[in-house]
Design a protein around this motif. Structure first.
Motif, PDB file in Angstrom:
ATOM      1  N   THR A  10      17.669  35.814 -28.501  1.00  9.64           N
ATOM      2  CA  THR A  10      16.537  35.203 -29.206  1.00  9.64           C
ATOM      3  C   THR A  10      15.242  35.971 -29.047  1.00  9.64           C
ATOM      4  OG1 THR A  10      16.136  33.803 -27.274  1.00  9.64           O
ATOM      5  CG2 THR A  10      17.524  32.900 -29.027  1.00  9.64           C
ATOM      6  N   GLY A  11      15.213  36.997 -28.214  1.00 11.65           N
ATOM      7  CA  GLY A  11      13.968  37.725 -28.031  1.00 11.65           C
ATOM      8  C   GLY A  11      14.141  38.958 -27.173  1.00 11.65           C
ATOM      9  N   THR A  12      13.014  39.640 -26.941  1.00 12.21           N
ATOM     10  CA  THR A  12      13.011  40.851 -26.130  1.00 12.21           C
ATOM     11  C   THR A  12      13.095  40.499 -24.644  1.00 12.21           C
ATOM     12  OG1 THR A  12      11.633  41.894 -27.820  1.00 12.21           O
ATOM     13  CG2 THR A  12      11.715  42.980 -25.688  1.00 12.21           C
ATOM     14  N   ASP A  13      13.570  41.434 -23.854  1.00 11.78           N
ATOM     15  CA  ASP A  13      13.596  41.313 -22.388  1.00 11.78           C
ATOM     16  C   ASP A  13      14.506  40.205 -21.873  1.00 11.78           C
ATOM     17  OD1 ASP A  13      11.817  43.427 -22.181  1.00 11.78           O
ATOM     18  OD2 ASP A  13      10.069  42.111 -22.280  1.00 11.78           O
ATOM     19  N   ILE A  14      15.569  39.911 -22.608  1.00 13.13           N
ATOM     20  CA  ILE A  14      16.535  38.944 -22.075  1.00 13.13           C
ATOM     21  C   ILE A  14      17.820  39.643 -21.616  1.00 13.13           C
ATOM     22  CG2 ILE A  14      15.657  37.062 -23.501  1.00 13.13           C
ATOM     23  CD1 ILE A  14      18.102  37.411 -25.293  1.00 13.13           C
ATOM     24  N   GLY A  15      17.820  40.983 -21.707  1.00 12.18           N
ATOM     25  CA  GLY A  15      18.922  41.740 -21.131  1.00 12.18           C
ATOM     26  C   GLY A  15      20.019  42.173 -22.077  1.00 12.18           C
ATOM     27  N   LYS A  16      19.784  42.126 -23.385  1.00 18.81           N
ATOM     28  CA  LYS A  16      20.838  42.496 -24.342  1.00 18.81           C
ATOM     29  C   LYS A  16      21.321  43.930 -24.118  1.00 18.81           C
ATOM     30  CE  LYS A  16      18.402  41.699 -28.071  1.00 18.81           C
ATOM     31  NZ  LYS A  16      17.127  41.262 -27.477  1.00 18.81           N
ATOM     32  N   THR A  17      20.367  44.841 -23.934  1.00 18.25           N
ATOM     33  CA  THR A  17      20.739  46.253 -23.803  1.00 18.25           C
ATOM     34  C   THR A  17      21.473  46.513 -22.489  1.00 18.25           C
ATOM     35  OG1 THR A  17      18.820  46.874 -25.133  1.00 18.25           O
ATOM     36  CG2 THR A  17      19.863  48.612 -23.855  1.00 18.25           C
ATOM     37  N   TYR A  18      21.059  45.832 -21.420  1.00 17.86           N
ATOM     38  CA  TYR A  18      21.746  45.995 -20.131  1.00 17.86           C
ATOM     39  C   TYR A  18      23.188  45.504 -20.227  1.00 17.86           C
ATOM     40  CZ  TYR A  18      17.191  46.964 -18.034  1.00 17.86           C
ATOM     41  OH  TYR A  18      15.981  47.515 -17.726  1.00 17.86           O
ATOM     42  N   VAL A  19      23.350  44.333 -20.838  1.00 16.48           N
ATOM     43  CA  VAL A  19      24.695  43.776 -21.004  1.00 16.48           C
ATOM     44  C   VAL A  19      25.553  44.715 -21.864  1.00 16.48           C
ATOM     45  CG1 VAL A  19      26.021  41.897 -22.042  1.00 16.48           C
ATOM     46  CG2 VAL A  19      23.979  41.382 -20.690  1.00 16.48           C
ATOM     47  N   THR A  20      24.962  45.212 -22.948  1.00 16.43           N
ATOM     48  CA  THR A  20      25.691  46.119 -23.832  1.00 16.43           C
ATOM     49  C   THR A  20      26.114  47.380 -23.100  1.00 16.43           C
ATOM     50  OG1 THR A  20      24.457  45.298 -25.755  1.00 16.43           O
ATOM     51  CG2 THR A  20      25.577  47.420 -25.976  1.00 16.43           C
ATOM     52  N   GLY A  21      25.181  47.959 -22.343  1.00 14.49           N
ATOM     53  CA  GLY A  21      25.486  49.175 -21.606  1.00 14.49           C
ATOM     54  C   GLY A  21      26.647  48.996 -20.647  1.00 14.49           C
ATOM     55  N   LEU A  22      26.689  47.851 -19.965  1.00 16.09           N
ATOM     56  CA  LEU A  22      27.765  47.587 -19.006  1.00 16.09           C
ATOM     57  C   LEU A  22      29.097  47.339 -19.709  1.00 16.09           C
ATOM     58  CD1 LEU A  22      25.846  45.374 -16.435  1.00 16.09           C
ATOM     59  CD2 LEU A  22      26.683  47.695 -16.084  1.00 16.09           C
TER      60      LEU A  22
END
Length: 309
Positions: A10-22
């Motif tokens: 729903t927004g920035t800084d909720i960890g989408k990219t970190y989760v994706t990377g892992l």
């Protein structure tokens, strides 16, 4: 069949990219050859040459260890740290949905090789040799240098682009297991096979020069450009007689429902300055990599004109 995971939030800084990377990291560790794609990224820094760095893509690449080029990962990269739709307005570079879809389809096809991976696993399990015939598909024709770069077979057969048609030449490459099985001074074990023209010095010299030119002039970039133009010209084209249009690397194929639909097309194309030989239900183009854009467009216009006449 393509498989995709869509990571949303729903927004920035909720960890989408970190989760994706892992997730990508774990898929890579399990030999799944994953790819990453994000339609638009904003708030990115610039390189010394002024080009923008897709930050999220760079993080995923470094976190997961995949070798996917950054330019494949995101078609729209913005500098302003606003939401992408605002950044696109400010920077005068609006997001075009067809470009996003084309990039996604390209990545999903290139990195979805689960069928070949499973075939490799089964061949290993049952001690069966896996052989790739890349006579027609090698040297970038599918958008990969070789499919064997993604899934390693026991035997790889190459030809055609190896010498570019200047002289007949082919090569069979085998892994260590196959090679050692026939390497012996005992004629009962050695592969006693010596064709008259095997190891032809002139053919080998032409092949080496062809490989040198392919690498030196970065033909993979030329192939990516051909694929980009192919999508631009053919995506969205339809006709009730067409079953499917497929594009991959330097290949474009129009499959029709009934082979009779293509009767007469070869002459039709010839009269318009295009040599095209349909096969069964398939109208296809496997163009030379040095083709000019206007020539490539002419081919596609001729293919489409057959259905519009």
């Amino acid at each position: 069949m393509s498989r995709a995971l869509f990571i949303t939030g729903t927004g920035t800084d909720i960890g989408k990219t970190y989760v994706t990377g892992l997730i990508v990291k774990k898929l890579a560790e399990h030999k799944k050859n994953p790819g990453y794609y994000k339609a638009a990224m904003s708030g990115n820094a610039r390189r010394p040459d002024g080009s923008l760095i897709p930050g999220d893509a760079l993080f995923v690449q470094q976190c997961s260890g995949i070798s996917q080029p950054l330019e494949e990962m995101c078609p729209y990269v913005y500098e302003n740290a606003y939401s992408p739709h605002l950044a696109s307005r400010i920077e005068g570079n609006p997001v075009v949905m067809d470009v996003v879809k084309q990039g996604f389809y390209s990545v999903s096809r290139m990195y979805d090789i689960s069928f070949l991976q499973r075939a490799k696993e089964l061949c290993t399990q049952y001690d069966v040799l896996l052989i790739f015939d890349e006579v027609a598909t090698g040297f970038g024709r599918t958008g990969n240098r070789f499919v064997a770069d993604l899934v390693l077979p026991d035997i790889l057969v190459l030809g055609k682009a190896l010498t570019g048609g200047y002289i007949g030449h082919a090569v069979t490459v085998a892994n260590h297991k196959v090679y050692q099985a026939f390497y012996s001074d005992d004629d009962r074990h050695a592969l006693m096979h010596g064709p008259t023209f095997m190891g032809n010095a002139l053919a080998c010299a032409v092949a080496l020069k062809g490989i040198e030119i392919f690498e030196r002039e970065n033909y993979m970039d030329k192939i990516r450009r051909i694929e980009e133009i192919s999508h631009r010209e053919m995506d969205g084209f339809s006709d009730p007689r067409i079953r499917e249009i497929r594009i991959m690397g330097g290949c474009t194929c129009i499959e029709v429902h009934d082979s009779k639909t293509l009767e007469g097309f070869q002459q039709f194309a010839y009269e318009r300055g295009v040599f095209s030989r349909p096969f069964l239900k398939y109208m296809y183009a496997m163009v030379p990599y040095i083709i000019e854009e206007k020539e490539l467009v002419k081919i596609f216009n001729t293919m489409k004109a057959w259905f519009l006449k």
